[in-house]
Design a protein around this motif. Structure first.
Motif, PDB file in Angstrom:
ATOM      1  N   ASP A   1    -113.938 -76.876 -83.833  1.00 19.70           N
ATOM      2  CA  ASP A   1    -112.679 -76.674 -84.540  1.00 19.70           C
ATOM      3  C   ASP A   1    -112.766 -77.298 -85.936  1.00 19.70           C
ATOM      4  OD1 ASP A   1    -110.213 -75.664 -84.740  1.00 19.70           O
ATOM      5  OD2 ASP A   1    -109.254 -76.971 -83.253  1.00 19.70           O
TER       6      ASP A   1
ATOM      7  N   LYS B   1    -115.237 -72.140 -83.684  1.00 22.31           N
ATOM      8  CA  LYS B   1    -114.246 -71.442 -82.855  1.00 22.31           C
ATOM      9  C   LYS B   1    -113.637 -70.283 -83.652  1.00 22.31           C
ATOM     10  CE  LYS B   1    -110.293 -72.637 -79.931  1.00 22.31           C
ATOM     11  NZ  LYS B   1    -109.400 -73.750 -79.529  1.00 22.31           N
ATOM     12  N   VAL B   2    -113.325 -70.593 -84.932  1.00 20.28           N
ATOM     13  CA  VAL B   2    -112.756 -69.593 -85.832  1.00 20.28           C
ATOM     14  C   VAL B   2    -113.558 -69.607 -87.128  1.00 20.28           C
ATOM     15  CG1 VAL B   2    -110.683 -68.880 -87.114  1.00 20.28           C
ATOM     16  CG2 VAL B   2    -110.456 -69.935 -84.848  1.00 20.28           C
TER      17      VAL B   2
END
Length: 583
Positions: free
Chosen positions: A509, A574-575
């Protein structure tokens, strides 16, 4: 005596053979008449016939007088252009920041013209190292460049210095005047054959050297005392071989049969298994010293200072342990031993000797007593042999299948050696293919002069007897494929050691590149992998130019390559985030 006369004594003391007046005059850049006058003055100075003259053979030093008068031959004068270049580079790397060329001329007795040519050669030698430059300022020269390039230069010079000839048994045998080392070698092979025992080809010359040193010790009654009471040791095949070998040698060259030397040879034959029969602790001045840790520390220091990594060479570690144990024993009993290799190493392998001297300074600091030049020469032998093993191991092993007669096979082999000797080591030439025998040599490549099909997973190339340009290209391509395969194996091995589970993140993250770098660097700092200013250096590097060089991939790193432990930290996001111009 003047400097030139002192150097005549040094040259003759090193050579220990007849040298003509013409050779000396050429070396020292003076006339034959000056040499004759210098020889007379030297003999008058020492009030003896230290230097013998012969109208046909030239000049020769009386070794017994040299030793009796306690005249020390301190250093070698480089005599060939190649030796002079290495001499200057060595001084610039380790001894001096700069060299005064006028003083250098008087040191090595060559003309200014010769020095100028040598400087051109050095500049040529530096061409593969773009970050190194030989700078001349008036009458001074110095080496400009980063430390990494200097170490790379040293490592390459060292490899070139030892390549192929450092452990040449015929040359080694010529240094022993009191017995025939080649005869001793034949006895050794005879005993090995009877006991069906073998050692690695690359280790055999070093074993012969150890045996030569052992016989010298016996002849001079300088035995090393050992104390082993393990029953398994005396029942081992290696002990039986050593005992039988020394028994036969003692019959042939009339030396005493010494149990301690039999035991030491047994340990040599055992290789790394000898660690089971020798202690790691040395008693020095009533203190216990871990000898294995001392050797490891020594090799780490050599890696740090010289850029040459011997840390995984078990044979070297075993050899150095045994030698240092013997060194301590000699120091305790005030025994000094001659080193027949000393002048040869100093003259022909100055870079190896430099390593030996450095190692001995470290040993002195650890053991608390001074180590003489002879011991430095022995340590240099171990290091030089390890360096040659390292170079030898970088070659690919080749078997040639040749159904033709010996002369044709030799012609083919010679051409392969001439063209690919730097990369290929021909371990055997066979008249026919036999799977078991081929496997026993563990080749990387098979070159065959006739059509051949087999089921082994070994690259095989058919070549012509006279090695055409097409054959050369095929061999070259085979080497490239072997390199690629070797690199992949080494890469997989090394990468698995530096990518650790605790620094491999999935579903990581992070808001942006700064946040990701902050989090990853903090974890590295927390585990003491990097210093405190590492994060700042990585961010500064990122500001200069983003390290995202393709979509989905970035390689942030610091400016100075600083870390306490080589580690790669990996984060799978994650992103996706925007990193420079990419995501």
């Amino acid at each position: 005596m003047n400097n030139r006369q002192t150097n005549i004594v040094r040259i003759l003391g090193e050579q220990k053979e007849w040298i003509t007046g013409k050779e000396l005059s050429k070396l020292l850049n003076v006339s034959d008449r000056t040499i004759r006058s210098d020889i007379d003055n030297i003999n008058k100075y020492y009030q003896s016939s230290l230097i013998k003259s012969n109208q046909r053979q030239g000049y020769h030093i009386d070794e017994s007088l040299l030793n009796r008068l306690n005249i020390e031959v301190k250093y070698s004068i480089p005599q060939t252009p190649s030796e002079r270049c290495v001499f200057m580079i060595r001084q610039l790397l380790f001894e001096k920041n700069e060299i005064n060329l006028t003083i250098l001329q008087s040191q090595i007795y060559v003309s200014g013209y010769s020095i100028e040519n040598d400087l051109k050669r050095i500049r040529k030698m530096l061409e593969p190292y773009p970050k190194l430059r030989l700078i001349r300022s008036k009458n001074y020269i110095y080496l400009h460049g980063d430390e990494r390039s200097k170490r790379a230069l040293y490592r390459d010079l060292l490899a070139a210095e030892t390549k192929g000839n450092f452990l040449n048994i015929n040359r080694i045998a010529s240094l022993y005047k009191n017995f025939d080392l080649l005869l001793v070698k034949d006895i050794l092979l005879e005993v090995f054959d009877e006991y069906k025992f073998s050692v690695k080809d690359i280790m055999f010359p070093m074993l012969v050297i150890h045996i030569g040193i052992s016989i010298e010790r016996i002849m001079k009654y300088n035995f090393i005392k050992t104390d082993r009471k393990d029953k398994e040791f005396y029942e081992s095949r290696e002990y039986k071989i050593s005992k039988e070998f020394f028994k036969r040698v003692s019959d042939k060259i009339n030396i005493k049969l010494v149990e301690d030397e039999i035991q030491l040879m047994t340990l040599l034959l055992m290789g790394k298994n000898s660690l089971n029969y020798s202690t790691n602790l040395l008693n020095v001045d009533n203190k216990k010293l871990d000898i294995e840790q001392l050797v490891i520390n020594l090799l780490e220091e050599i890696r740090e200072f010289f850029g040459t990594d011997f840390i995984d060479d078990i044979d070297l570690i075993v050899g150095l342990k045994m030698h240092i144990q013997g060194m301590v024993s000699r120091a305790k009993n005030a025994i000094s031993i001659d080193n027949v290799f000393l002048q040869d190493i100093k003259r022909k392998y100055p870079l190896v000797f430099e390593m030996g001297i450095y190692a001995c300074h470290m040993i002195e600091d650890s053991l608390g007593f001074s180590v003489n030049e002879n011991e430095a020469g022995f340590i240099a032998l171990h290091l030089g042999a390890a360096n040659e093993r390292m170079n030898k191991n970088s070659k690919y092993k080749v078997i040639i299948i040749s159904p033709h007669n010996q002369s044709f096979s030799s012609l083919c082999q010679q051409k392969i050696d001439d063209n690919f000797g730097e990369r290929l080591d021909i371990v055997k030439t066979l008249n026919y293919f036999e799977e078991g025998e081929v496997i026993s040599y563990q080749p990387d490549l098979i070159l065959t002069l006739s059509s051949l099909q087999h089921s082994l997973d070994i690259m095989t190339i058919q070549i012509s007897m006279f090695i055409s340009s097409e054959d050369e290209m095929n061999i070259y391509q085979a080497i490239k494929k072997l390199d690629k395969k070797k690199f992949q194996i080494e890469f997989n091995s090394k990468i698995s050691n530096i990518i650790k589970k605790e620094f491999f993140y999935t579903n990581f993250d992070g808001k942006d590149e700064k946040d990701i770098i902050n989090k990853m660097c903090s974890k590295l700092e927390e585990h003491k992998i990097v210093p405190k200013d590492f994060k700042e250096s990585v961010l500064k590097r990122e500001e200069m130019s983003p390290t995202s060089f393709s979509y989905g991939f970035a390689t942030p790193h610091d400016l100075r390559s600083q870390s306490y432990l080589s580690t790669i930290s990996v984060a799978l996001l994650k992103v996706p985030v925007k990193w420079g111009d990419m995501r």
